[in-house]
Design an enzyme around this catalytic site. Structure first.
Site, PDB file in Angstrom:
ATOM      1  CG  ASP A  48      -2.070   1.301   1.161  1.00  0.00           C
ATOM      2  OD1 ASP A  48      -2.558   1.573   0.016  1.00  0.00           O
ATOM      3  OD2 ASP A  48      -2.187   1.603   2.204  1.00  0.00           O
TER       4      ASP A  48
ATOM      5  CD  GLU B 200       2.165  -1.241   9.644  1.00  0.00           C
ATOM      6  OE1 GLU B 200       0.961  -0.948   9.438  1.00  0.00           O
ATOM      7  OE2 GLU B 200       3.473  -1.525   8.897  1.00  0.00           O
TER       8      GLU B 200
ATOM      9  CE1 TYR C 179      -3.293   0.711  10.763  1.00  0.00           C
ATOM     10  CE2 TYR C 179      -2.364  -1.319  10.390  1.00  0.00           C
ATOM     11  CZ  TYR C 179      -2.089  -0.204  10.466  1.00  0.00           C
ATOM     12  OH  TYR C 179      -1.033   0.403   9.882  1.00  0.00           O
TER      13      TYR C 179
ATOM     14  CD  GLU D 203       0.487  -5.496   7.354  1.00  0.00           C
ATOM     15  OE1 GLU D 203      -0.123  -5.396   6.490  1.00  0.00           O
ATOM     16  OE2 GLU D 203       0.160  -4.656   8.481  1.00  0.00           O
TER      17      GLU D 203
END
Length: 621
Positions: free
Chosen positions: A185, A519, A483, A429
């Site tokens: 991303d 994150e 997240y 990830e």
């Protein structure tokens, strides 16, 4: 000590025996258009690029994507070409000198010619490469030309990974139409991203230096290895080593290509949040006469004296517990893309100090050496990451692994002597819940440990469920990307504490290792407000961060939680999708480095944690 098989990659520095010449500036540039093979078939490298068709000026270093008003160049996938002319000093035309052409990085696959002769190629977009080009240079009366072809195409076997998808429905797409799919991303910026320069050494030279430090009582112990290269190596080569303090005073000496030097009352390298004199750098001065002609090569390596250790519950720098407070970043800015920019580097480090952060992760690739220099000198801790982002089932292949092993070697070769680098991150990830990833990451971890004689800890930014993950067993520290309140249960910030505590406690129970969050965050459009808080507003980012901080405080009391890195330092560009509004907006700063409301929240928290840390450490000074 272990010697890297592919030679050294010392940063070019002027000395009594070495000289540098930078080739930054405006180069000629063109794409290959729709005919990817044209440049090779027509041998564009054999003549000035301007004779092959229309060219435009292109700055180096910079990404080429955002320089023009042409969307075709911004989104171009395939071969692009650069060239420029230069003169080499007449004094370089001697058998007693080695002339090297070095690229700080170019993205992604690169081929370089000098005066029409192939000089070097490199696979990978974020690390330096070089070649001896003295034999390719013209005499001093004529100029030289360097030509560079770069292909930014990403495949399942590149790092980072991607794939080419051909659209075969001719009702929807013209013949041959394809798109570059990305497994990450951020925008796939391309071009010559870092400095290009020529440098000289004697024909027999210092090829590599490895420095490993330890602390015994108040004595700094410096173990070193010098690797010599070149022709006519003398078996009885003489090397002299001097350790100099920040003022340049010689404080310790040794002789030989390897040895141990002791520095009495050593001033240790500390993060700036742990000591009033942070980032202290010594100079390792090496002088070697290794050739039959007896010419001396001189190289000066900045280094710091410090230790890094990991227990089952703590991350220790110089024997003291260290708590990571910082962010993931990107090399990303308007116009220049990922191009090296000294003004931006200075601004970012000023902001790091303003925010009170003590660390960052080089997400998701190695950063420029000039950035790493500032981390060393300003006492900012770095988690150094390879560009292995988005590894999924199809990527755990032998071809990808072989490239991954090369990249980890190139990274360690480049950054092994940096005191700011305290941990290697070998992926971000990945699909580490897949059984096939076990042997893959075992191989990468074993290679990394065999290369770094200082035995820095290893980590991965993990996103799989703890119970299904198979990669953590090969790591020293577990980093977790989560997240809650954004990708899961968006807008429901009240659930974050419960979910995060359960997640991190499970990771601790499964791994038995120190755990940190690498994150967390939420996309936020600067200037968008709503009360009660609503997703994408500054109020919601503040609310979400606050809930994470409450959970972090609970976790810190458990004794095994070692850090919090918010995502992201600043907004950054991504590919065009309907889920991104001109890029990823999770930054606490805008892309032009202006603070959102969340930046002030982070600043208050980090400064409070810094003050408590300094109080805890004061008795040790």
């Amino acid at each position: 000590m272990y010697f890297l098989t592919s030679g050294g990659m010392l940063y070019p520095r002027d000395s009594e025996s070495r000289e540098t010449k930078e080739l930054s500036g405006m180069w000629s540039f063109r794409t290959s258009g729709s005919d990817q093979d044209a440049g090779f078939r027509e041998q564009w490298y054999s003549k000035p690029l301007s004779q092959t068709g229309p060219v435009i000026p292109m700055p180096v270093p910079a990404s080429y994507n955002d320089i023009t008003q042409d969307a075709a160049i911004r989104d171009y996938v395939g071969w692009v070409w650069y060239d420029r002319e230069f003169f080499a000093p007449t004094r370089w035309r001697t058998d007693d000198l080695r002339v090297v052409l070095r690229f700080g990085s170019a993205h992604y696959y690169t081929i370089v010619w000098v005066n029409g002769q192939r000089a070097v190629s490199h696979d990978g977009g974020h690390l330096p490469f070089e070649a001896d080009v003295g034999h390719l240079l013209s005499d001093g009366r004529r100029g030289n030309r360097v030509t560079v072809a770069i292909n930014n195409t990403l495949s399942p076997f590149t790092l980072p990974t991607g794939s080419i998808e051909y659209k075969n429905d001719t009702n929807m797409y013209p013949p041959g139409y394809f798109v570059q799919n990305l497994n990450f991303d951020f925008f796939n910026y391309a071009g010559i991203h870092r400095t290009v320069l020529l440098y000289t050494t004697p024909a027999t030279y210092i090829d590599d230096i490895t420095v490993v430090t330890d602390v015994r009582d108040a004595v700094g112990v410096v173990r070193y290895n010098l690797t010599l290269g070149g022709r006519d190596l003398n078996p009885s080569a003489t090397c002299k080593v001097v350790i100099r303090d920040k003022e340049g005073t010689a404080i310790a000496k040794s002789a030989g290509v390897q040895g141990e030097v002791k520095v009495a009352d050593a001033i240790l390298w500390w993060p700036f949040t742990m000591h009033p004199q942070p980032g202290y750098m010594y100079t390792f001065e090496a002088r070697c006469a290794a050739g039959q002609e007896g010419v001396e090569d001189v190289y000066r390596l900045p280094f710091g004296i410090r230790t890094v250790n990991v227990t089952k519950s703590e991350f220790l720098i110089n024997g003291r517990p260290f708590y990571f407070m910082g962010f993931g970043k990107h090399e990303d800015a308007n116009i220049r893309g990922k191009g090296l920019d000294y003004a931006l580097i200075a601004k970012d480090f000023n902001l790091i100090r303003w925010l009170g952060a003590n660390s960052f992760r080089t997400s998701h690739y190695p950063y420029a050496e000039e950035i790493m220099d500032q981390a060393d000198r300003q006492g900012v801790v770095v988690i150094d990451e390879v560009p292995a982002v988005g590894l999924h089932k199809e990527n755990f292949a032998k071809q990808t692994l072989q490239h991954h092993l090369v990249v980890i070697e190139e990274l360690i070769r480049r950054d092994k002597n940096r005191p700011s680098v305290v941990m290697w991150s070998i992926a971000n990830e990945p699909s580490s819940n897949l059984a096939v990833s076990n042997d893959y990451f075992k191989a990468v971890a074993e290679r990394a440990r065999s290369l770094d004689v200082s035995r820095r800890p290893l980590t991965i930014a993990l996103s799989s469920a703890a119970a299904k993950d198979v990669a953590h067993q090969h790591l020293d520290v577990v980093m977790v990307n989560r997240y809650f309140g954004w990708y899961s249960d968006p807008g429901r910030a009240q659930l974050i504490g419960r979910q995060l505590l359960a997640c991190i406690e499970e990771w601790r129970n499964v791994s038995g290792k120190p755990v940190m969050v690498s994150e967390y965050g939420a996309d936020t459009i600067a200037g968008m407000h709503m009360d009660p808080p609503y997703v994408f507003t500054e109020e919601y980012q503040v609310q979400l961060i606050g809930e994470y901080h409450k959970a972090f405080d609970v976790l810190r009391k458990k004794g095994y939680f070692v850090g919090e890195l918010i995502w992201n330092f600043a907004d950054f560009m991504t590919a065009q999708t309907i889920t991104r509004v001109v890029g990823n907006k999770k930054g606490i700063l805008t892309r032009d480095r202006q603070p959102k409301a969340s930046a002030h929240v982070i600043r208050r928290r980090y400064h409070q944690l810094v003050n408590s840390s300094l109080d805890d450490c004061a008795i040790y000074w």
